[in-house]
Structure formats: structure tokens, C-alpha cells
Design an enzyme around this catalytic site. Structure first.
Site, PDB file in Angstrom:
ATOM      1  CG  ASP A 126      -1.624   1.248   1.492  1.00 45.58           C
ATOM      2  OD1 ASP A 126      -2.263   1.731   0.534  1.00 45.58           O
ATOM      3  OD2 ASP A 126      -1.571   1.788   2.624  1.00 45.58           O
ATOM      4  CG  ASP A 172      -1.758   7.738   0.111  1.00 49.68           C
ATOM      5  OD1 ASP A 172      -0.945   8.672   0.140  1.00 49.68           O
ATOM      6  OD2 ASP A 172      -2.417   7.434  -0.897  1.00 49.68           O
ATOM      7  NE  ARG A 228      -7.882  19.305 -13.506  1.00 55.78           N
ATOM      8  CZ  ARG A 228      -8.894  20.187 -13.622  1.00 55.78           C
ATOM      9  NH1 ARG A 228      -8.683  21.476 -13.524  1.00 55.78           N
ATOM     10  NH2 ARG A 228     -10.128  19.775 -13.853  1.00 55.78           N
ATOM     11  CB  THR A 230      -1.840   2.923  -3.934  1.00 54.02           C
ATOM     12  OG1 THR A 230      -2.306   4.137  -3.342  1.00 54.02           O
ATOM     13  CG2 THR A 230      -1.344   3.250  -5.329  1.00 54.02           C
ATOM     14  CB  THR A 282      -2.939   7.777  -4.072  1.00 56.50           C
ATOM     15  OG1 THR A 282      -2.897   9.197  -4.271  1.00 56.50           O
ATOM     16  CG2 THR A 282      -1.568   7.212  -4.334  1.00 56.50           C
TER      17      THR A 282
END
Ligand code: XBP
Ligand code: MG
Length: 261
Positions: free
Chosen positions: A8, A10, A82, A121, A123
């Protein structure tokens, strides 16, 4: 036999939530002239929602001063997210997000043992690349057979999709792999795909229940505080040998349950 370690990002590789994403979100609000700021505690509550964009949208839905129209709200959330990712990348490239203790060493153990690794992940890929390149240098991809990120797995943890895609890419059965996670959602995602998982607790999930993990401890950088205890309690950190021991214990349990032992 353990054939791949699935990382993983984060909270596991680095304290990215408190020290990276939260700071970047607040700076993005400021840069865009928005009055909102999240406290450390509020962000902790919002972490119940996986994915930065989804998390932000959830917060905006509860605000009287956010657009009432859902399309407008989604557009605003996309713009903020963003901007947040641009700022996050700056934080990462400035070297402000070190790897957690024991992470670089365990990555090195795996490379030396030629054990396959993967990133799993929720992200985005650019965030992962920026973090690992800054912390490990240009050879950061060495040993990583695949990266499953938000782009590949739009259904985020606790959905098992990211793990299912990793297993498919590696052509391995779940029991041949082991995941390292920090959060209940990550543990649930791994378990739902049959992947055994160990937990290195991070700032926001230091007390969260993580049922079904093979082992749980405060840090890969120490053998103290792990349950079950480490086989070599005086070792300076969690080594690949220790990880393999936990994995083998589980394999023996499974074999016993199947009546093979
Ligand atoms: C945890 C997450 C991520 C980050 C924010 O991911 O929920 O969404 O908080 O990232 P992991 P984005 O599986 O690595 O623990 O803003 O890029 O979504
Ligand atoms: Mg995590």
C-alpha cells in the site's frame, strides 16, 4: 510459499495523509480563494471515504457554502483535487515526506532476495512516482513488477478491485502474496481478495480495529509492539525473514484447516 509482497502507499510507505494530502488540500483551498480549511481531526473523520476526490465531494455535500447544484459541485471538486495533487507533488519533490522507518530496508531485502513486489494503492500514479523517485532515486521501479493505482482501479479500497488486478497482473494466487497496509479499508480490500495482510499502523489508524490481519504492529522500523510477537524480538526492524515467517504460519493454518497436515 511467499512469491510477492504487495505494498500500500498512503500511510504505509510514508505518513502521506497528515503530512502530505491534508496540507496540500488546505493549500489548494487557499490558492483557489476558498475559505475552507480542514483540521487534522476533521481530515481523520473524512478518511472514512477512500480517494481524495471522493473525500472532498463528501465534505462539500455537507457545506451550506458549497454549490447546491451537484454538477457544479463535482466540477469544483475536480478543480480543487487537481490543484491539491500539484501541491502534493511539490511537497513530495521538496523531500518533505520521508519514507516511514524500515520501509527502505524491507524494499532492499526484497530486491536482494529477488522477491517480486507490487504497488497496490487508491491514489494516483503521479503521486506514487513522485514520492518513490524523490525517496529512492531514479531506480525506484526496480523490483516493482506492477503498479495498480487509481487509474487502473477506479473502485477504491475497501473494494477488492485493486488487489484483484494486482493478482491478475502477477499471475499469482492470493495465498502466494502478502499485503502491507495501514488502514481498515486497506485490510478489508486485501482480505476480500483473499490476500493475507499485515498492518503497520499509521497516525490516523493507530487505534482502528483491523480484524483478520496476520500481524499488527506500530512500525516496520521496530520489532517492538507486534502481535503476534516477532520471532527475533531483538532485531532492529521487520525483515523479509520475519514477513516470511508470518506468511508461513498462515499457510500452515490453512493446510491444517484443509486436513492436509
Ligand atoms: C489512501 C487514499 C488516497 C489518498 C489521497 O490510499 O484514500 O485516496 O488519501 O489520494 P492508499 P488521491 O490505498 O494508498 O492507502 O487524492 O490521489 O485520491
Ligand atoms: Mg493506506
Amino acid at each position: 510459499m511467499l512469491r510477492a509482497l504487495l505494498w500500500d502507499v498512503d500511510g504505509t510507505l510514508a505518513e502521506t495523509e497528515r503530512d502530505g494530502h491534508l496540507r496540500a488540500f488546505n493549500r489548494a483551498f487557499e490558492t483557489l480563494g476558498l475559505p475552507w480549511r480542514w483540521s487534522e481531526q476533521r481530515y481523520g473523520e473524512l478518511l472514512a471515504v477512500a480517494g481524495g476526490y471522493e473525500r472532498l465531494l463528501c465534505d462539500l455535500e455537507l457545506r451550506n457554502d458549497a454549490p447546491a447544484d451537484s454538477l457544479e459541485r463535482a466540477q469544483l471538486a475536480r478543480g480543487i483535487h487537481r490543484e491539491k495533487n500539484l501541491i502534493y507533488e511539490q511537497i513530495v519533490r521538496a523531500g518533505e515526506l520521508p519514507l516511514r522507518a524500515g520501509v527502505a530496508e524491507l524494499l532492499e531485502d526484497c530486491r536482494n532476495a529477488r522477491l517480486t513486489m507490487a504497488i497496490v494503492t487508491t491514489t494516483g500514479r503521479a503521486n506514487v512516482a513522485a514520492l518513490l523517485e524523490r525517496q529512492l532515486g531514479t531506480t525506484w521501479r526496480s523490483g516493482l513488477a506492477t503498479l495498480i493505482c487509481a487509474e487502473e482501479a477506479p473502485l477504491k479500497k475497501p473494494d477488492p478491485l485493486a488487489y484483484a488486478l494486482a493478482l491478475e497482473a502477477l499471475r499469482l494466487a492470493p495465498g502466494e502474496t502478502l499485503a502491507i497496509e495501514d488502514s481498515p479499508a486497506g485490510v478489508e480490500a486485501a482480505r476480500r481478495s483473499g490476500v493475507p495482510v499485515i498492518v503497520t499502523r499509521s497516525h490516523y489508524f493507530r487505534d482502528s480495529p483491523v480484524a483478520g490481519a496476520l500481524a499488527v504492529g506500530p512500525s516496520l522500523g521496530s520489532c517492538e509492539g507486534w502481535s503476534p510477537p516477532c520471532g527475533a524480538p531483538r532485531a532492529a526492524r521487520i525483515t523479509l525473514d520475519q514477513i516470511s515467517c508470518w506468511h508461513a504460519l498462515r499457510a500452515r493454518r490453512v493446510a491444517r484447516a484443509d486436513g492436509a497436515l
